[in-house]
Design a protein around this motif. Sequence first.
Motif, PDB file in Angstrom:
ATOM      1  N   CYS A  13       0.827  -1.219   0.000  1.00 12.11           N
ATOM      2  CA  CYS A  13       0.000   0.000   0.000  1.00 12.11           C
ATOM      3  C   CYS A  13       0.857   1.263   0.000  1.00 12.11           C
ATOM      4  O   CYS A  13       2.021   1.229   0.390  1.00 12.11           O
ATOM      5  CB  CYS A  13      -0.812   0.067   1.289  1.00 12.11           C
TER       6      CYS A  13
ATOM      7  N   CYS B 137      -6.347   0.396  -2.707  1.00 14.17           N
ATOM      8  CA  CYS B 137      -6.996   1.690  -2.923  1.00 14.17           C
ATOM      9  C   CYS B 137      -6.084   2.789  -2.386  1.00 14.17           C
ATOM     10  O   CYS B 137      -5.248   2.548  -1.514  1.00 14.17           O
ATOM     11  CB  CYS B 137      -8.319   1.737  -2.161  1.00 14.17           C
TER      12      CYS B 137
ATOM     13  N   SER C  71      -7.393   7.857   1.806  1.00  6.63           N
ATOM     14  CA  SER C  71      -7.991   9.194   1.664  1.00  6.63           C
ATOM     15  C   SER C  71      -7.112  10.262   2.315  1.00  6.63           C
ATOM     16  O   SER C  71      -7.230  11.443   2.004  1.00  6.63           O
ATOM     17  CB  SER C  71      -9.395   9.215   2.270  1.00  6.63           C
TER      18      SER C  71
ATOM     19  N   PHE D 164      -2.854  -0.058  -8.658  1.00  4.22           N
ATOM     20  CA  PHE D 164      -3.892   0.537  -7.810  1.00  4.22           C
ATOM     21  C   PHE D 164      -5.277   0.247  -8.383  1.00  4.22           C
ATOM     22  O   PHE D 164      -5.464   0.238  -9.603  1.00  4.22           O
ATOM     23  CB  PHE D 164      -3.686   2.044  -7.688  1.00  4.22           C
ATOM     24  N   HIS D 165      -6.245   0.051  -7.484  1.00  5.76           N
ATOM     25  CA  HIS D 165      -7.626  -0.174  -7.927  1.00  5.76           C
ATOM     26  C   HIS D 165      -8.579   0.668  -7.082  1.00  5.76           C
ATOM     27  O   HIS D 165      -8.147   1.422  -6.209  1.00  5.76           O
ATOM     28  CB  HIS D 165      -7.966  -1.676  -7.888  1.00  5.76           C
ATOM     29  N   GLY D 166      -9.876   0.530  -7.361  1.00  5.40           N
ATOM     30  CA  GLY D 166     -10.887   1.266  -6.598  1.00  5.40           C
ATOM     31  C   GLY D 166     -11.089   2.679  -7.127  1.00  5.40           C
ATOM     32  O   GLY D 166     -10.560   3.057  -8.179  1.00  5.40           O
ATOM     33  N   ASN D 167     -11.849   3.459  -6.364  1.00  8.44           N
ATOM     34  CA  ASN D 167     -12.163   4.838  -6.753  1.00  8.44           C
ATOM     35  C   ASN D 167     -11.059   5.793  -6.337  1.00  8.44           C
ATOM     36  O   ASN D 167     -10.316   5.496  -5.407  1.00  8.44           O
ATOM     37  CB  ASN D 167     -13.440   5.313  -6.040  1.00  8.44           C
TER      38      ASN D 167
ATOM     39  N   LEU E  86      -7.966   1.699 -11.929  1.00  6.35           N
ATOM     40  CA  LEU E  86      -8.901   2.549 -11.195  1.00  6.35           C
ATOM     41  C   LEU E  86     -10.270   2.524 -11.867  1.00  6.35           C
ATOM     42  O   LEU E  86     -10.372   2.418 -13.092  1.00  6.35           O
ATOM     43  CB  LEU E  86      -8.359   3.979 -11.118  1.00  6.35           C
TER      44      LEU E  86
ATOM     45  N   CYS F  72     -13.615   0.174  -1.494  1.00  7.24           N
ATOM     46  CA  CYS F  72     -12.445   0.729  -0.791  1.00  7.24           C
ATOM     47  C   CYS F  72     -12.679   0.880   0.708  1.00  7.24           C
ATOM     48  O   CYS F  72     -11.720   1.031   1.467  1.00  7.24           O
ATOM     49  CB  CYS F  72     -12.015   2.059  -1.423  1.00  7.24           C
TER      50      CYS F  72
ATOM     51  N   ASP G 115     -11.030  -2.125   1.865  1.00  7.24           N
ATOM     52  CA  ASP G 115      -9.723  -2.423   1.274  1.00  7.24           C
ATOM     53  C   ASP G 115      -8.619  -2.268   2.326  1.00  7.24           C
ATOM     54  O   ASP G 115      -8.666  -1.361   3.162  1.00  7.24           O
ATOM     55  CB  ASP G 115      -9.475  -1.459   0.104  1.00  7.24           C
TER      56      ASP G 115
ATOM     57  N   SER H 248      -6.800   1.326   2.203  1.00  4.40           N
ATOM     58  CA  SER H 248      -7.511   2.568   2.513  1.00  4.40           C
ATOM     59  C   SER H 248      -8.263   2.472   3.825  1.00  4.40           C
ATOM     60  O   SER H 248      -8.634   3.483   4.400  1.00  4.40           O
ATOM     61  CB  SER H 248      -8.483   2.915   1.390  1.00  4.40           C
TER      62      SER H 248
END
Length: 443
Positions: free
Chosen positions: A248, A272, A275, A293-296, A317, A387, A390, A393
């Motif tokens: 990560c 992810c 934030s 990387f994946h997710g929003n 993404l 996420c 995840d 994140s």
Amino acid sequence: MKVFGCFVLFFLVTCSSLSSICLALSDAEAAFITRRQLLTLPKDGKLPDNFDDEYGLKNKTFANERLKKAYVALQAFKKSIYSDPFNTTANWVDNTDVCSYNGVFCAPALDDPNITVVAGIDLNGNDIAGSFPAELGLLTDLALFHVNSNRFCGIIPDFSDWKLMFEFDVSNNRLVGSFPRVVLSWPSLKFLDLRYNNFEGELPCDLFDMKLDALFLNNNRFSYSIPEKLGRSTVSVVTFAHNNFNGCIPRSIGNMQNLNEIILSDNKLSGCFPSEIGSLKNLRVFDVSSNLFHGNVPQSFSSLESIQTLILSHNQLTGFVSEQICKLPSLSNFTFSYNYFQGLGNECIPGSKVNSAFDDASNCLAERPSQKWANTCEPVVSNPVDCSRDMCSAGGTPPSIPYTAPPKPTTIPPAPELKTPTPAPPTPREAKVLRPKGTTPPP
Ligand SMILES: *[C@@H]1O[C@H](CO)[C@@H](O)[C@H](O)[C@H]1NC(C)=O
Ligand SMILES: *[C@@H]1O[C@H](CO)[C@@H](O)[C@H](O)[C@H]1NC(C)=O
Ligand SMILES: *[C@@H]1O[C@H](CO)[C@@H](O)[C@H](O)[C@H]1NC(C)=O
Ligand SMILES: *[C@@H]1O[C@H](CO)[C@@H](O)[C@H](O)[C@H]1NC(C)=O
């Protein structure tokens, strides 16, 4: 002694004729060099008696004891050099005035202004082939060591007496071994540049407790994850690009309030985005391209009020590219191509904002040109990553996996480019004083 001579010969020949062999210095060879260094290293700070004979010191006079040691150090360094195509070190012989040597800079000692000492070595861009002998450790007043863009190979010896070291730049050479932990023992270090070498393995966590301004690690073979302590770092610029880091982005990144620029591209980082990235108010450049990387993209990215360059391309993404991000006042390059985004705000459409380059190619955006095929998008888009669950994140630390090397290529890879992907960081003022006129700054 004979064995050692053979080894040196072997080492020198292979190093100069075929860099890839030198790069592949085995553990046994590295250990051999280390042992040899331990044998010759003066432990109590005094020169061993045999140095008097070896360097003919008895007949020579020096302005002070530290310049005498510097002479021994620089003669040993000169001996380790076996190719110097521009004759940079040609005047390092038959002369005890080390302050007159090309690339050597003297200044009054910090602890005794009455004596002159060697405070800097700058041999940038001279294409010199050689290695770093343990005797260089005798230069205890050294604050600047710039040898970028040469052909130095081998390991970095245990220069633990370089307590004044401020700027250390060995970039674009052929150095090997694990992370040179000796740098952790230099309390004044501000600028550490190891990029474009063949260092490998794990980063020590303590690296991020140092009070550094700039840290360049890109284009090596570092692996494992980026230590969780990252957030304690004081750096304004840091590059991890083109290594084999996995895992990560540590959530502690949100604490890096000095951070202007972070380059993480071309690794195997995943998960992810935390934030916490959104709290980096001074962040100007964020490049995470070519990872896993994946997710929003977190909503918090719309708080990156200083961001100019945001590069998210070549990941996995998904979701919507928010108008709030595209409207950020300084954003001039937003590259989110080669992902699986399904939608984007009006202000995100390339060409919609003057003086801004947005790139949305190869996503899953209906009604936009140059997108992925529907059957490529479907499996990813229909299985969105949550996420909030995840590991990267939402807490938790994934296992740190060592890098396993791919099979050896049959062709020798091309030499690294001299140009680096990031602009040189602002040079600290103290260093400018020492840098000679007419030499080029680090790449
Ligand atoms: C050093 O001095 C000795 C005697 O004091 C002399 O015999 C010798 O030749 C000198 N060596 C050099 C290299 O000048
Ligand atoms: C370096 O010195 C050698 C020998 O003195 C000479 O042949 C060569 O031309 C010099 N190279 C440069 C770049 O000055
Ligand atoms: C430097 O030299 C001056 C004048 O000779 C002397 O007064 C002073 O004590 C010296 N300083 C040190 C640190 O030795
Ligand atoms: C935006 O940044 C990417 C990555 O650094 C670069 O390749 C691209 O050329 C940049 N685009 C513009 C228009 O400057």
